[in-house]
Design a protein around this motif. Structure first.
Motif, short mmCIF file in Angstrom:
data_model
loop_
_atom_site.label_atom_id
_atom_site.label_comp_id
_atom_site.label_asym_id
_atom_site.label_seq_id
_atom_site.Cartn_x
_atom_site.Cartn_y
_atom_site.Cartn_z
N SER A 96 -13.43 6.25 -4.84
CA SER A 96 -12.94 5.02 -4.23
C SER A 96 -13.55 3.83 -4.97
O SER A 96 -14.60 3.96 -5.62
CB SER A 96 -13.34 4.98 -2.75
N ASN A 97 -12.89 2.69 -4.86
CA ASN A 97 -13.49 1.50 -5.45
C ASN A 97 -14.65 0.98 -4.61
O ASN A 97 -15.36 0.06 -5.03
CB ASN A 97 -12.43 0.39 -5.61
N ASP B 139 -8.81 1.48 -2.65
CA ASP B 139 -8.04 2.48 -3.38
C ASP B 139 -8.87 3.76 -3.41
O ASP B 139 -10.06 3.72 -3.75
CB ASP B 139 -7.77 2.03 -4.81
N SER C 158 -8.86 8.34 -3.83
CA SER C 158 -8.26 9.66 -4.01
C SER C 158 -9.27 10.69 -3.53
O SER C 158 -10.45 10.62 -3.86
CB SER C 158 -7.90 9.91 -5.48
N GLU D 3 -3.17 3.74 -2.72
CA GLU D 3 -3.12 2.77 -3.82
C GLU D 3 -2.57 1.45 -3.28
O GLU D 3 -1.60 1.42 -2.54
CB GLU D 3 -2.23 3.27 -4.95
N ASN D 4 -3.23 0.37 -3.69
CA ASN D 4 -2.85 -0.97 -3.26
C ASN D 4 -2.34 -1.78 -4.44
O ASN D 4 -2.89 -1.73 -5.54
CB ASN D 4 -4.04 -1.68 -2.62
N THR E 83 -4.33 10.19 -1.08
CA THR E 83 -4.46 9.09 -2.01
C THR E 83 -3.95 7.80 -1.39
O THR E 83 -3.00 7.81 -0.60
CB THR E 83 -3.69 9.38 -3.33
N THR F 292 0.84 -1.20 0.00
CA THR F 292 0.00 0.00 0.00
C THR F 292 0.87 1.25 0.00
O THR F 292 1.80 1.37 0.81
CB THR F 292 -0.93 0.03 1.23
N THR G 87 0.48 5.28 0.57
CA THR G 87 -0.39 6.34 1.07
C THR G 87 0.31 7.67 0.93
O THR G 87 1.42 7.86 1.46
CB THR G 87 -0.77 6.10 2.54
#
Length: 381
Positions: free
Chosen positions: A255-256, A229, A231, A204-205, A202, A178, A180
């Motif tokens: 976000s997802n 994930d 932003s 992200e994985n 933000t 991850t 950040t």
């Protein structure tokens, strides 16, 4: 049953008067074991374990460019690794803490895919029965996330910790990395007369699950089911001049698990008719669109407060206001409140008598009225 061990360490160095740098490392081991009844969709025992280690750098820069212009910059980058192992179809999240900052505040639960019927909300002492859905708070869905909203008639105290225990669908087992990142910018002109600011967060994985285990999945399914994930971009402007403060802010959250767009406006007017009294007017307007559920919500509030000191030890104040919520998913509410109070001090003893009247109309049909008289005495030793 849950067990957790966590720790962090940081080293801060100020290379220049305006620049501060921090190196940080942190770790966490969190394990839960539960036996969820069949009615909650689980089968037998379930175990979930998260092992996390992360490290990164934080930079903060503050500079007076001219006597009337001040610049603030900041940023952080954190890189971590998580090893997640889950068995069973569901997992119990215990004692997840949150708090409400305003009468009708809201927030999302940490885990996605929550079983709404399993949510239990208690105070810091874990008093049972806990707070009640539909009376103290409401539950709604925004994509995979669960939105918790405080009702206007809630007995949950503001700015105090409350704890959530609930069941959620177990994520896939595997390890992932991850990143950040965060950045902030603020520029003040003319000693606060005008300021512009922006923030960015933000997450992200990256990674894939292990090749064995009951909850194995392909990388895409793993990340979608267990890691978020996101932003979050925020930009705003505010201005303060004598007795007036105006502010506007726009937030874009993607976000997802769910997305939203929020516009907020605030206006504050402060008057001092004389040295013994004060008069404040506070107005706010906000509009949020939750794209995951195609829901819109608008919030409006107007509050007036007046305070006066008649002598060195006797005072009076009164607050009156109205708050409106309009939107989808049955969040329509109208709240009207009036709260006068008297204060009297004798040496180290303070006596306060206050009266509160609240009228609430919700969902275009339910109406409630609440009146409360409170007398308190406080002695300072």
């Amino acid at each position: 049953t849950s067990n957790s061990i966590s720790g962090d360490a940081a080293l801060t160095h100020q290379l220049y008067q305006s620049l501060t740098s921090t190196l940080q490392i942190q770790g966490l081991d969190y394990t839960t074991t539960d036996n969820v009844p069949q009615s909650l969709g689980a089968s037998g025992n379930s175990t979930s374990q998260d092992e996390q280690i992360a490290g990164g750098i934080i930079e903060q820069y503050s500079k007076v460019i001219t006597p009337k212009v001040h610049l603030s910059l900041g940023g952080s980058a954190l890189y971590g690794y998580t090893n997640q192992r889950d068995t069973g179809g569901s997992v119990i999240q215990t004692n997840e803490s949150h708090s409400f900052g305003s009468v009708t505040d809201s927030f999302f639960l940490n885990l996605p895919n929550v079983d709404e019927s399993s949510i239990v909300v208690t105070d810091s002492a874990h008093t049972l029965p806990g707070y009640q859905d539909g009376i103290d708070y409401t539950v709604s869905q925004n994509g995979s996330l669960t939105l918790i909203r405080r009702t206007s008639t809630s007995t949950i105290p503001l700015n105090s910790k409350i704890y959530f225990t609930y069941t959620a669908a177990a994520a896939a087992s595997g390890g992932y990395e991850t990143f950040t990142g965060a950045a902030n910018f603020r520029l003040d002109f003319y000693s606060g007369l005008l300021a512009v600011y922006a923030r960015l967060n933000t997450v992200e994985n990256f990674g894939a699950p292990q090749t064995s285990g009951v909850n194995d999945a392909n990388p895409a399914d793993f990340l979608l089911s267990g890691a978020e994930d996101l932003s979050d971009y925020t930009a705003g402007i505010d201005s303060s001049w004598h007795w007036v403060r105006l502010a506007a802010e726009y937030d874009v959250y993607d976000s997802n698990f769910g997305s939203s767009r929020t516009l907020r406006l605030d206006q504050n007017f402060t008057f001092r008719p004389d040295r013994n009294s004060g008069l404040d007017f506070d107005f706010s307007e906000g509009r949020s669109t939750y794209q995951g559920s195609s829901a819109d919500e608008s919030d409006y509030s107007a509050i007036c407060s007046y305070r006066r000191s008649f002598s060195g030890n006797f005072g009076f104040d009164i607050k009156a206001g109205i708050e409106l919520q309009r939107g989808d998913q049955s969040v329509d509410e109208t709240l009207i409140s009036v709260q006068p109070s008297l204060n009297y001090s004798i040496g180290d003893l303070t006596i306060k008598a206050s009266y509160s009247f609240e009228y609430l109309k919700s969902d275009s049909s339910n109406q409630t009225e609440e009146q409360m008289l409170t007398i308190s005495m406080q002695r300072t030793f």
